[in-house]
Design a protein around this motif. Structure first.
Motif, PDB file in Angstrom:
ATOM      1  N   ALA A 242      58.052  97.092  17.992  1.00  0.00           N
ATOM      2  CA  ALA A 242      58.469  95.699  17.784  1.00  0.00           C
ATOM      3  C   ALA A 242      59.141  95.534  16.423  1.00  0.00           C
ATOM      4  N   ALA A 243      58.638  96.259  15.430  1.00  0.00           N
ATOM      5  CA  ALA A 243      59.269  96.210  14.103  1.00  0.00           C
ATOM      6  C   ALA A 243      60.676  96.792  14.160  1.00  0.00           C
ATOM      7  N   LEU A 244      60.853  97.872  14.940  1.00  0.00           N
ATOM      8  CA  LEU A 244      62.187  98.448  15.119  1.00  0.00           C
ATOM      9  C   LEU A 244      63.103  97.468  15.845  1.00  0.00           C
ATOM     10  N   LYS A 245      62.570  96.840  16.880  1.00  0.00           N
ATOM     11  CA  LYS A 245      63.386  95.863  17.612  1.00  0.00           C
ATOM     12  C   LYS A 245      63.813  94.720  16.696  1.00  0.00           C
ATOM     13  N   GLN A 246      62.892  94.278  15.847  1.00  0.00           N
ATOM     14  CA  GLN A 246      63.207  93.197  14.913  1.00  0.00           C
ATOM     15  C   GLN A 246      64.355  93.588  13.997  1.00  0.00           C
ATOM     16  N   GLU A 247      64.466  94.900  13.738  1.00  0.00           N
ATOM     17  CA  GLU A 247      65.550  95.416  12.896  1.00  0.00           C
ATOM     18  C   GLU A 247      66.804  95.719  13.717  1.00  0.00           C
ATOM     19  N   ARG A 248      66.794  95.327  14.988  1.00  0.00           N
ATOM     20  CA  ARG A 248      67.920  95.520  15.910  1.00  0.00           C
ATOM     21  C   ARG A 248      68.177  97.004  16.186  1.00  0.00           C
ATOM     22  N   TYR A 249      67.118  97.792  16.180  1.00  0.00           N
ATOM     23  CA  TYR A 249      67.251  99.230  16.451  1.00  0.00           C
ATOM     24  C   TYR A 249      67.543  99.451  17.930  1.00  0.00           C
TER      25      TYR A 249
END
Length: 285
Positions: A242-249
């Motif tokens: 989720a942290a990666l998704k938040q960073e648009r990964y």
């Protein structure tokens, strides 16, 4: 007019496409291609010593392997194990010419094989000798990484610097530390690998991923205890994903683990990870 304007904003927001679900890969040997395909994995990561290194693979052997790569059902996307331990990039024994000579062959072969990325972990190569000034080591690494990145640019390959846990390395252990190095190198072919396994081993929080968005190009994971495949112990990776998704990964998510039996565990591991990836990436922000 104001009401109409707000309505347009809402409608546009509703039609925005969801982030694409990252492809799931695995670090494995080429000969396990059929097992990996049956399990569902979408891409493969091999070792530099097996595929690209001039120390272990002759030019004739490398050319022969290109035919094998073309016939794989699970394509090779990247390589790991970048630098041998004796090719030091920090400390009093750095031989820049030797490092760059080795790197040139590896990256030239990577380009010829159609690979676009190599992860840079190489714990022994970057180990800071006892008593050596750590500030000096940092500057050495930055300088060497920038020169290696220039070679990578020539061959159109990305390098992804990997955070390594403190039991395996004594330098560049956390994601923030790795990100700081990547920013200091400041080269478009030198980017960041977020390794969730190493974060779990060191007890690093998912919030350490904050700020990686412009730099993260690759992600690896395994369960922290025993480096087991996803699903064995039921480790919840979703806070990190989720942290990666938040960073648009939107890069790959690759399993690098210790298998007891790949034929029996492969499909279960893929399914367990896919379920978590989908749960995160299918949810709207």
């Amino acid at each position: 007019m104001k009401t109409l304007y707000l309505l347009v904003i809402v409608l546009v927001g509703l039609t925005l496409p969801a982030q694409s679900v990252p492809e799931i890969g695995v670090v494995q040997k080429l000969e396990n291609d059929s097992l990996l395909h049956a399990a569902g994995f979408q891409l493969l990561v091999e070792g530099t010593p097996t595929l690209l290194s001039p120390r272990t693979v002759t030019e004739e052997q490398f050319q022969h392997s290109l035919a094998t790569l073309r016939n794989l059902r699970v394509p090779v996307y990247a390589c790991n194990l970048f630098l041998p331990g004796d090719l030091k990039v920090v400390g009093p024994e750095v031989n820049e010419a030797a490092v760059l000579g080795y790197v040139d062959t590896v990256l030239r072969r990577a380009h010829e094989a159609g690979l676009t990325l190599i992860t840079w972990g190489s714990s022994s190569s970057r180990r800071v000798p006892e008593g050596f000034d750590r500030g000096r080591a940092r500057e050495q690494f930055i300088t060497m990484a920038r020169r290696v990145a220039e070679v990578a640019a020539h061959y159109d390959v990305l390098l992804a610097l990997e955070n390594l846990n403190r039991t395996e390395a004594n330098f560049i252990n956390s994601v923030p530390e790795a990100l700081d190095i990547v920013k200091a190198v400041d080269h478009p072919n030198f980017r960041l690998c977020v390794d969730i396994y190493h974060m779990l081993v060191d007890g690093d929080p998912a919030t350490d991923i904050t700020g990686v968005g412009a730099y993260a190009v690759y992600c690896e994971l395994a369960e922290g205890k025993g480096r087991t495949p996803p699903g064995v112990q039921g480790v919840d990776f979703t806070p990190y994903l989720a942290a990666l998704k938040q960073e648009r990964y939107t890069g790959k998510v690759v399993v690098e683990c210790r298998w007891e039996n790949l034929a029996e565990q492969g499909a279960e591991a893929y399914g367990a990870l896919l379920g978590q990836v989908r749960a995160v990436y299918k949810n709207r922000d």
